[in-house]
Design an enzyme around this catalytic site. Structure first.
Site, PDB file in Angstrom:
ATOM      1  N   HIS A 213       2.570  -7.601  -1.274  1.00 43.16           N
ATOM      2  CA  HIS A 213       4.077  -7.784  -1.469  1.00 43.16           C
ATOM      3  C   HIS A 213       4.628  -6.558  -2.648  1.00 43.16           C
ATOM      4  O   HIS A 213       5.464  -6.999  -3.239  1.00 43.16           O
ATOM      5  CB  HIS A 213       4.256  -9.076  -1.778  1.00 43.16           C
ATOM      6  CG  HIS A 213       4.281 -10.150  -0.579  1.00 43.16           C
ATOM      7  ND1 HIS A 213       5.151 -10.146   0.407  1.00 43.16           N
ATOM      8  CD2 HIS A 213       3.349 -10.707   0.018  1.00 43.16           C
ATOM      9  CE1 HIS A 213       4.738 -10.927   1.498  1.00 43.16           C
ATOM     10  NE2 HIS A 213       3.682 -11.243   1.109  1.00 43.16           N
TER      11      HIS A 213
ATOM     12  N   ASP B 296       4.394  -3.348  -1.617  1.00 49.89           N
ATOM     13  CA  ASP B 296       4.981  -2.100  -1.054  1.00 49.89           C
ATOM     14  C   ASP B 296       6.319  -1.886  -1.035  1.00 49.89           C
ATOM     15  O   ASP B 296       7.092  -0.833  -1.312  1.00 49.89           O
ATOM     16  CB  ASP B 296       4.374  -1.858   0.371  1.00 49.89           C
ATOM     17  CG  ASP B 296       4.643  -2.892   1.350  1.00 49.89           C
ATOM     18  OD1 ASP B 296       5.134  -4.217   1.011  1.00 49.89           O
ATOM     19  OD2 ASP B 296       4.638  -2.849   2.472  1.00 49.89           O
TER      20      ASP B 296
ATOM     21  N   SER C   4      -2.399  -6.188  10.937  1.00 47.52           N
ATOM     22  CA  SER C   4      -1.488  -5.257  11.436  1.00 47.52           C
ATOM     23  C   SER C   4      -1.747  -4.688  12.832  1.00 47.52           C
ATOM     24  O   SER C   4      -1.587  -3.589  12.915  1.00 47.52           O
ATOM     25  CB  SER C   4      -1.519  -3.988  10.183  1.00 47.52           C
ATOM     26  OG  SER C   4      -1.265  -4.635   9.243  1.00 47.52           O
ATOM     27  N   SER C   5      -1.810  -5.742  13.701  1.00 48.08           N
ATOM     28  CA  SER C   5      -1.797  -5.292  15.160  1.00 48.08           C
ATOM     29  C   SER C   5      -0.366  -4.541  15.578  1.00 48.08           C
ATOM     30  O   SER C   5      -0.441  -3.706  16.349  1.00 48.08           O
ATOM     31  CB  SER C   5      -2.104  -6.415  15.966  1.00 48.08           C
ATOM     32  OG  SER C   5      -1.086  -7.349  15.958  1.00 48.08           O
TER      33      SER C   5
ATOM     34  N   ASP D 255       1.206  -1.138   6.115  1.00 49.03           N
ATOM     35  CA  ASP D 255       0.267  -1.393   7.043  1.00 49.03           C
ATOM     36  C   ASP D 255       0.325   0.293   7.840  1.00 49.03           C
ATOM     37  O   ASP D 255      -0.897   0.507   8.258  1.00 49.03           O
ATOM     38  CB  ASP D 255       0.809  -2.334   8.146  1.00 49.03           C
ATOM     39  CG  ASP D 255       1.238  -3.620   7.404  1.00 49.03           C
ATOM     40  OD1 ASP D 255       0.614  -3.844   6.590  1.00 49.03           O
ATOM     41  OD2 ASP D 255       1.898  -4.711   7.942  1.00 49.03           O
TER      42      ASP D 255
HETATM   43  C1  GLA Z   1       2.864  -7.421   5.798  1.00 48.17           C
HETATM   44  C2  GLA Z   1       4.010  -6.130   5.753  1.00 48.17           C
HETATM   45  C3  GLA Z   1       3.516  -5.162   4.449  1.00 48.17           C
HETATM   46  C4  GLA Z   1       3.219  -5.822   3.244  1.00 48.17           C
HETATM   47  C5  GLA Z   1       2.426  -7.152   3.387  1.00 48.17           C
HETATM   48  C6  GLA Z   1       2.319  -7.667   2.327  1.00 48.17           C
HETATM   49  O1  GLA Z   1       1.492  -6.664   6.076  1.00 48.17           O
HETATM   50  O2  GLA Z   1       3.929  -5.463   6.787  1.00 48.17           O
HETATM   51  O3  GLA Z   1       4.446  -4.078   4.595  1.00 48.17           O
HETATM   52  O4  GLA Z   1       4.636  -6.358   2.833  1.00 48.17           O
HETATM   53  O5  GLA Z   1       2.917  -7.725   4.611  1.00 48.17           O
HETATM   54  O6  GLA Z   1       1.605  -7.070   1.282  1.00 48.17           O
END
Ligand code: GLA
Length: 391
Positions: free
Chosen positions: A41, A43, A131-132, A177
């Site tokens: 959290h 980014d 992150s699919s 991601d």
């Molecule tokens: C998800 C979001 C990212 C990031 C994370 C938390 O994966 O897609 O952009 O904010 O949560 O770090």
């Protein structure tokens, strides 16, 4: 455990592509999922993070058509959809939303008249924080840009993917991601600075231990989680601080004293504290990985977890339980909730000689408490996204 290789995936999908479209694909576009070692959290708050691509991928095989139609076959959902390039109305199913939104953004930006046949498949578990969806976007954007313009511009791909998420899908997410999926290099750790949108690579001196994902099996998606609320809370907290201190700076540039001015607003104060310390932990983690200091790495991971659970409130009972039982095992070096939160996986560093025993222990303890079988995913790091021609 899923140990399928990238080449196997591509070979299987080539055959399926031909069965579906009666033609050979022109290119394959491969985009990996990611883990995030630390920097959660941060980014969208223009801070630091340390994600790495893993050996699980979304693969899109594509051939150009002579009309303006788009035909999609999703291997994982075993579903076919088709639409005209100029008729990209959204749909209810999440994977369709991602695919159509992605094509919508590219076709609006670049005028092309010909549609595509696209087969999409992969082995990234869906909804567990690997992150699919980002890999899906990266894979489609890269495939279409490469096919139409014969170019592979990483920064452009990143920008387009971010537009899909923020402008079309309405997720106020950062670029963690997609950045990891595009820019990772196998055997390198990646440290991203989202303020300058730059990154560096460094080597690891971690020995005799491995990274593991423990999947709580609690599924979530960003579109429907409290993710956007956390983004707004950070913005609100930052506005309050900037107003009181008469500054105009980003959250990651705030000092501890700046944040103290909103101490009375416990919730927003805690959100900002998490981001403040998490950025520091990313910097420290780089040093500890370079030194191979397992104890300190473990401590940083656990500090991050407690901050995400207590200050940022993005954990859940199942995940907190996994961390608390993991801590009881001698093989556990450290771990934390990973990704957007509200479910998904913990990422853990575990001693190699006790790994098997750790996995059994965590699975058994979880089953005793929740009567649910959880999965433990082993993975290795991998290269970022790329295109294969001459299939
Ligand atoms: C998800 C979001 C990212 C990031 C994370 C938390 O994966 O897609 O952009 O904010 O949560 O770090």
């Amino acid at each position: 455990m899923d140990r399928i290789t990238k080449n196997q995936l591509i070979q299987d999908y080539k055959k399926l592509f031909f069965d579906n479209f009666q033609i050979k694909p022109d290119i394959a576009s491969i985009a990996p999922g990611r883990v995030n070692i630390i920097g959660e959290h941060t980014d969208y708050n223009l801070g630091l993070a340390m994600p790495i691509a893993i050996n699980k991928w979304i693969v899109s095989l594509l051939s150009e058509r002579s009309d303006n139609k788009v035909y999609i076959y999703s291997v994982n959902y075993n579903k076919r959809i088709s639409f005209n390039l100029n008729d990209l109305n959204n749909s209810n199913e999440l994977w369709e939303k991602y695919v159509k939104s992605t094509i919508h953004v590219i076709s609006k930006k670049y005028n092309f008249n010909n549609g595509f046949n696209i087969l999409i498949g992969g082995n990234i578990p869906i909804g567990f924080g690997m992150s699919s969806s980002a890999a899906l976007e990266v894979s489609i954007v890269s495939a279409i840009l490469y096919k139409c313009f014969n170019k592979y511009d990483k920064s452009k791909i990143l920008k387009i993917c971010n537009e899909v998420e923020t402008k079309i899908l309405g997720i106020k997410s950062g670029m963690l991601d997609q950045y990891a999926s595009i820019f990772s290099i196998d055997k390198n750790f990646l440290l991203i600075d989202f303020n300058s949108i730059t990154h560096e690579y460094f080597n690891s001196n971690i020995k005799k231990s491995s990274w593991l994902l423990v999947n709580s099996m609690v599924s979530r998606d960003l579109v429907n989680s409290e993710y956007n609320i956390r983004v707004s809370e950070c913005k609100e907290g930052l506005d309050l601080v900037n107003k009181s201190t008469k500054k105009n700076i980003s959250l990651s540039a705030l000092t501890f004293n700046d944040i103290e001015v909103i101490k009375n607003n416990k919730k927003l104060y805690n959100r900002l504290l998490h981001v403040y310390y998490e950025n520091q932990r990313v910097k420290k983690m780089k040093e500890e990985i370079l030194n191979g200091n397992l104890n300190n790495i473990g401590e940083l991971l656990l500090e991050s977890h407690y901050s995400l659970s207590k200050n940022y409130e993005v954990s859940c009972d199942e995940i907190d339980f996994i961390i608390s039982i993991s801590k009881k095992h001698p093989g556990f070096i450290g771990g934390r909730i990973m990704g957007g939160g509200f479910g998904g996986c913990t990422i853990n560093l575990v001693k190699d000689n006790l790994k098997k025993d750790f996995i059994l222990f965590v699975k058994n303890q979880f089953y005793n408490e929740y009567k649910t079988d959880i999965e433990v995913e082993e993975f290795s790091f991998s290269d970022g996204s790329h295109i294969l021609t001459n299939l």
